[in-house]
Write a protein that holds these residues in place. Structure first.
Motif, PDB file in Angstrom:
ATOM      1  N   GLU A  13       0.393  -1.352  -0.243  1.00  0.00           N
ATOM      2  CA  GLU A  13       0.125  -0.032  -0.175  1.00  0.00           C
ATOM      3  C   GLU A  13       1.181   1.351   0.178  1.00  0.00           C
ATOM      4  O   GLU A  13       0.171   2.344  -0.197  1.00  0.00           O
ATOM      5  CB  GLU A  13      -0.601   0.214   0.931  1.00  0.00           C
ATOM      6  CG  GLU A  13      -2.237  -1.260   0.676  1.00  0.00           C
ATOM      7  CD  GLU A  13      -3.087  -0.818  -0.388  1.00  0.00           C
ATOM      8  OE1 GLU A  13      -2.881   0.170  -0.265  1.00  0.00           O
ATOM      9  OE2 GLU A  13      -2.990  -1.408  -1.129  1.00  0.00           O
ATOM     10  N   ARG A  14       2.157   1.337   0.249  1.00  0.00           N
ATOM     11  CA  ARG A  14       2.570   2.412   0.865  1.00  0.00           C
ATOM     12  C   ARG A  14       3.759   2.681  -0.805  1.00  0.00           C
ATOM     13  O   ARG A  14       3.864   3.783  -0.743  1.00  0.00           O
ATOM     14  CB  ARG A  14       4.382   1.527   1.600  1.00  0.00           C
ATOM     15  CG  ARG A  14       4.413   2.862   2.010  1.00  0.00           C
ATOM     16  CD  ARG A  14       5.745   2.962   3.648  1.00  0.00           C
ATOM     17  NE  ARG A  14       6.251   3.875   3.961  1.00  0.00           N
ATOM     18  CZ  ARG A  14       6.005   5.352   4.897  1.00  0.00           C
ATOM     19  NH1 ARG A  14       4.821   5.404   5.130  1.00  0.00           N
ATOM     20  NH2 ARG A  14       6.614   6.279   4.388  1.00  0.00           N
ATOM     21  N   LYS A  16       4.943   3.021  -4.224  1.00  0.00           N
ATOM     22  CA  LYS A  16       4.761   3.969  -5.512  1.00  0.00           C
ATOM     23  C   LYS A  16       4.526   3.943  -7.005  1.00  0.00           C
ATOM     24  O   LYS A  16       4.019   4.094  -8.171  1.00  0.00           O
ATOM     25  CB  LYS A  16       4.583   5.600  -5.312  1.00  0.00           C
ATOM     26  CG  LYS A  16       4.355   5.826  -4.237  1.00  0.00           C
ATOM     27  CD  LYS A  16       4.627   7.187  -4.254  1.00  0.00           C
ATOM     28  CE  LYS A  16       4.089   8.181  -2.135  1.00  0.00           C
ATOM     29  NZ  LYS A  16       5.220   9.497  -2.420  1.00  0.00           N
ATOM     30  N   ARG A  40      -3.941   3.230  -4.117  1.00  0.00           N
ATOM     31  CA  ARG A  40      -3.548   4.175  -4.618  1.00  0.00           C
ATOM     32  C   ARG A  40      -3.559   4.184  -6.235  1.00  0.00           C
ATOM     33  O   ARG A  40      -3.803   5.514  -6.972  1.00  0.00           O
ATOM     34  CB  ARG A  40      -2.869   5.369  -4.015  1.00  0.00           C
ATOM     35  CG  ARG A  40      -3.319   5.536  -2.300  1.00  0.00           C
ATOM     36  CD  ARG A  40      -2.238   6.583  -2.048  1.00  0.00           C
ATOM     37  NE  ARG A  40      -0.809   5.318  -1.949  1.00  0.00           N
ATOM     38  CZ  ARG A  40       0.303   6.353  -1.380  1.00  0.00           C
ATOM     39  NH1 ARG A  40       0.191   7.872  -1.197  1.00  0.00           N
ATOM     40  NH2 ARG A  40       1.503   5.670  -1.458  1.00  0.00           N
ATOM     41  N   ASP A  65       9.623   5.425  -0.341  1.00  0.00           N
ATOM     42  CA  ASP A  65       9.452   5.430   0.855  1.00  0.00           C
ATOM     43  C   ASP A  65       9.076   4.624   1.633  1.00  0.00           C
ATOM     44  O   ASP A  65       8.887   4.235   2.262  1.00  0.00           O
ATOM     45  CB  ASP A  65       7.241   4.883  -0.182  1.00  0.00           C
ATOM     46  CG  ASP A  65       7.378   6.166  -1.360  1.00  0.00           C
ATOM     47  OD1 ASP A  65       6.526   6.938  -0.544  1.00  0.00           O
ATOM     48  OD2 ASP A  65       8.305   6.147  -2.387  1.00  0.00           O
ATOM     49  N   CYS A  67       9.274   0.892   1.752  1.00  0.00           N
ATOM     50  CA  CYS A  67       8.306   0.283   1.795  1.00  0.00           C
ATOM     51  C   CYS A  67       8.965  -0.744   1.833  1.00  0.00           C
ATOM     52  O   CYS A  67       8.220  -2.622   2.322  1.00  0.00           O
ATOM     53  CB  CYS A  67       7.703  -0.113   0.748  1.00  0.00           C
ATOM     54  SG  CYS A  67       6.831   1.507  -0.246  1.00  0.00           S
TER      55      CYS A  67
ATOM     56  N   GLU B  22       4.392   6.648   9.319  1.00  0.00           N
ATOM     57  CA  GLU B  22       2.652   5.826   8.652  1.00  0.00           C
ATOM     58  C   GLU B  22       2.207   6.823   7.458  1.00  0.00           C
ATOM     59  O   GLU B  22       1.738   6.109   6.796  1.00  0.00           O
ATOM     60  CB  GLU B  22       2.544   4.327   9.086  1.00  0.00           C
ATOM     61  CG  GLU B  22       3.026   3.635   9.877  1.00  0.00           C
ATOM     62  CD  GLU B  22       3.140   2.853   9.495  1.00  0.00           C
ATOM     63  OE1 GLU B  22       3.338   2.312   7.981  1.00  0.00           O
ATOM     64  OE2 GLU B  22       4.796   2.373   9.391  1.00  0.00           O
ATOM     65  N   ASN B  23       2.583   8.085   7.938  1.00  0.00           N
ATOM     66  CA  ASN B  23       1.801   8.740   6.270  1.00  0.00           C
ATOM     67  C   ASN B  23       2.491   8.619   5.194  1.00  0.00           C
ATOM     68  O   ASN B  23       3.792   8.034   5.211  1.00  0.00           O
ATOM     69  CB  ASN B  23       1.883   9.417   6.700  1.00  0.00           C
ATOM     70  CG  ASN B  23       1.135  11.027   8.254  1.00  0.00           C
ATOM     71  OD1 ASN B  23       0.190   9.916   8.756  1.00  0.00           O
ATOM     72  ND2 ASN B  23       1.864  11.832   9.298  1.00  0.00           N
ATOM     73  N   HIS B  24       1.527   8.453   4.627  1.00  0.00           N
ATOM     74  CA  HIS B  24       2.419   8.455   2.987  1.00  0.00           C
ATOM     75  C   HIS B  24       2.724   9.140   2.734  1.00  0.00           C
ATOM     76  O   HIS B  24       2.066  10.743   2.428  1.00  0.00           O
ATOM     77  CB  HIS B  24       0.208   8.289   1.682  1.00  0.00           C
ATOM     78  CG  HIS B  24       0.385   5.916   1.870  1.00  0.00           C
ATOM     79  ND1 HIS B  24       0.930   5.860   2.068  1.00  0.00           N
ATOM     80  CD2 HIS B  24      -0.716   6.184   2.512  1.00  0.00           C
ATOM     81  CE1 HIS B  24       0.045   4.753   1.587  1.00  0.00           C
ATOM     82  NE2 HIS B  24      -0.662   4.549   2.599  1.00  0.00           N
ATOM     83  N   HIS B  26       3.767  12.790   0.312  1.00  0.00           N
ATOM     84  CA  HIS B  26       3.193  13.197  -1.115  1.00  0.00           C
ATOM     85  C   HIS B  26       4.032  13.075  -2.508  1.00  0.00           C
ATOM     86  O   HIS B  26       3.304  13.910  -3.102  1.00  0.00           O
ATOM     87  CB  HIS B  26       2.203  14.251  -0.617  1.00  0.00           C
ATOM     88  CG  HIS B  26       3.586  15.562  -0.780  1.00  0.00           C
ATOM     89  ND1 HIS B  26       4.376  15.778   0.639  1.00  0.00           N
ATOM     90  CD2 HIS B  26       3.696  16.193  -1.293  1.00  0.00           C
ATOM     91  CE1 HIS B  26       5.114  16.626   0.480  1.00  0.00           C
ATOM     92  NE2 HIS B  26       4.845  17.275  -0.921  1.00  0.00           N
ATOM     93  N   TYR B  68       6.250  13.657   8.068  1.00  0.00           N
ATOM     94  CA  TYR B  68       6.850  11.972   7.785  1.00  0.00           C
ATOM     95  C   TYR B  68       7.988  11.567   9.064  1.00  0.00           C
ATOM     96  O   TYR B  68       7.917  10.716   9.441  1.00  0.00           O
ATOM     97  CB  TYR B  68       6.987  11.919   6.420  1.00  0.00           C
ATOM     98  CG  TYR B  68       6.423  12.828   5.144  1.00  0.00           C
ATOM     99  CD1 TYR B  68       4.959  11.953   5.025  1.00  0.00           C
ATOM    100  CD2 TYR B  68       6.307  13.870   4.268  1.00  0.00           C
ATOM    101  CE1 TYR B  68       4.103  12.496   4.288  1.00  0.00           C
ATOM    102  CE2 TYR B  68       5.658  14.089   3.907  1.00  0.00           C
ATOM    103  CZ  TYR B  68       4.061  13.173   3.537  1.00  0.00           C
ATOM    104  OH  TYR B  68       3.552  13.877   2.680  1.00  0.00           O
TER     105      TYR B  68
END
Lengths: 76, 255
Positions: A13-14, A16, A40, A65, A67, B22-24, B26, B68
């Motif tokens: 989910e994280r 991209k 997303r 990210d 991940c 854990e915030n995505h 941007h 973040y």
């Protein structure tokens, strides 16, 4: 000689789907899902060829990210 | 050896740092900001500075850095991060104070603050993300844009007779007596990431030990602004950006 085997766990989910981990992997373990997408809408990465993983964490080093979790085990 | 045998807590070699929450993020896919955020979070955790770190966020893509990384942040007006960091460090000399700025923030509107904070030798670490473009506002020309590089305000490429030369502000910072450590790094390969991490570790250490201003430039990509895939952007950066912005240490008086 000791055999090193590794495994990667990807937070789908994280992810991209930027493809940087796929390029960084020296043993071509990772690939992007060609049809499936996450919530997303990104084509996330997955370990397509998981037996080849050596747990070097190159993918995790370039992941923007964070991940990727990497495990490594040395068989004696 | 099955996957289940390998995936055990005792075999874990890498995990996202706890401080990177854990915030995505941007940021666009493949953005160098994410890697640098992660390195900073890892370092603060490894150095045990969670309670002591004060980050100063810029205006630009990294404006939401406070969302973040779970440390204390101050959001500065455009370009003024080194001035805010000066105050934070002078009032809290035992804290780690660093700024995190892009090229539009640091090299354009914040040139004055940057040069003077570095010249005064404030004990702060400046992390400078140079991607040669204004990423957040739609890919306009920045002072660091390369000659001939196409941006939304230079659609036929940057012309030196009209727009001047790309600004190597890190080289200027290296000339100042107040700086103790000036380096230029990148985060496009695993090896480069490790080097960049070592550089930022040195900069944080200098800030804690009060040795002067440390200036770490990270040559970065902006795949959306450059209109390339993240992979192609990394390649383009290696071929073009490194020619104008060669990687390596420019100054180190702490040996």
């Amino acid at each position: 000689m000791a055999k090193v085997s590794g495994a990667v766990v990807i937070n789908e989910e994280r992810c991209k789907g930027c493809n940087l981990c796929v390029v960084a992997c020296p043993t071509d373990v990772l690939a992007l899902k060609s049809k499936e997408v996450n919530d997303r809408g990104y084509h996330f990465a997955y370990p397509a060829n998981e037996e080849a993983c050596i747990g070097c964490a190159s993918c995790a080093a370039v992941c923007p990210d964070g991940c990727i979790r990497v495990y490594r085990m040395v068989e004696k | 050896m099955t996957r289940q045998d390998i995936i055990k807590p005792e075999n874990l070699v890498y995990e996202k740092p706890r401080l990177l929450n854990e915030n995505h993020m941007h940021y666009c896919p493949g953005c160098s900001h994410g890697v640098v955020h992660r390195i900073i979070a890892e370092l603060i955790e490894e150095m045990g500075l969670e309670e002591k770190a004060i980050g100063v966020a810029p205006v630009g893509c990294a404006v939401f850095a406070y969302k973040y990384i779970d440390i204390d942040w101050i959001e500065a007006a455009h370009g003024r991060a080194p001035a805010i960091a000066t105050a934070a460090k002078r009032l809290n000399p035992e804290n780690l104070v660093f700024t995190y700025q892009g090229d539009g923030d640091l090299a354009a509107i914040g040139t004055c603050e940057t040069i003077h904070a570095a010249n005064r030798g404030e004990n702060i670490a400046i992390i400078f993300i140079n991607n040669g473009i204004y990423g957040m506002t739609g890919g306009q020309m920045a002072p660091t844009t390369l000659e001939g590089m196409k941006t939304s305000t230079t659609p036929y490429g940057r012309r030196v007779d009209l727009n001047g030369y790309p600004l190597r502000i890190t080289d200027i910072a290296a000339q100042l007596d107040g700086t103790c450590y000036v380096t230029r790094q990148a985060v496009h390969t695993p090896a480069a990431v490790r080097k960049a991490k070592a550089a930022i570790r040195q900069a944080f250490k200098n800030s804690m030990e009060g040795r002067g201003t440390s200036f770490v430039e990270i040559v970065s990509t902006c795949s959306s602004g450059w209109k390339m895939t993240p992979e192609a952007a990394n390649k383009w950066m290696e071929e073009h950006m490194f020619e104008k912005y060669p990687l390596g240490e420019l100054k180190n008086t702490v040996k």
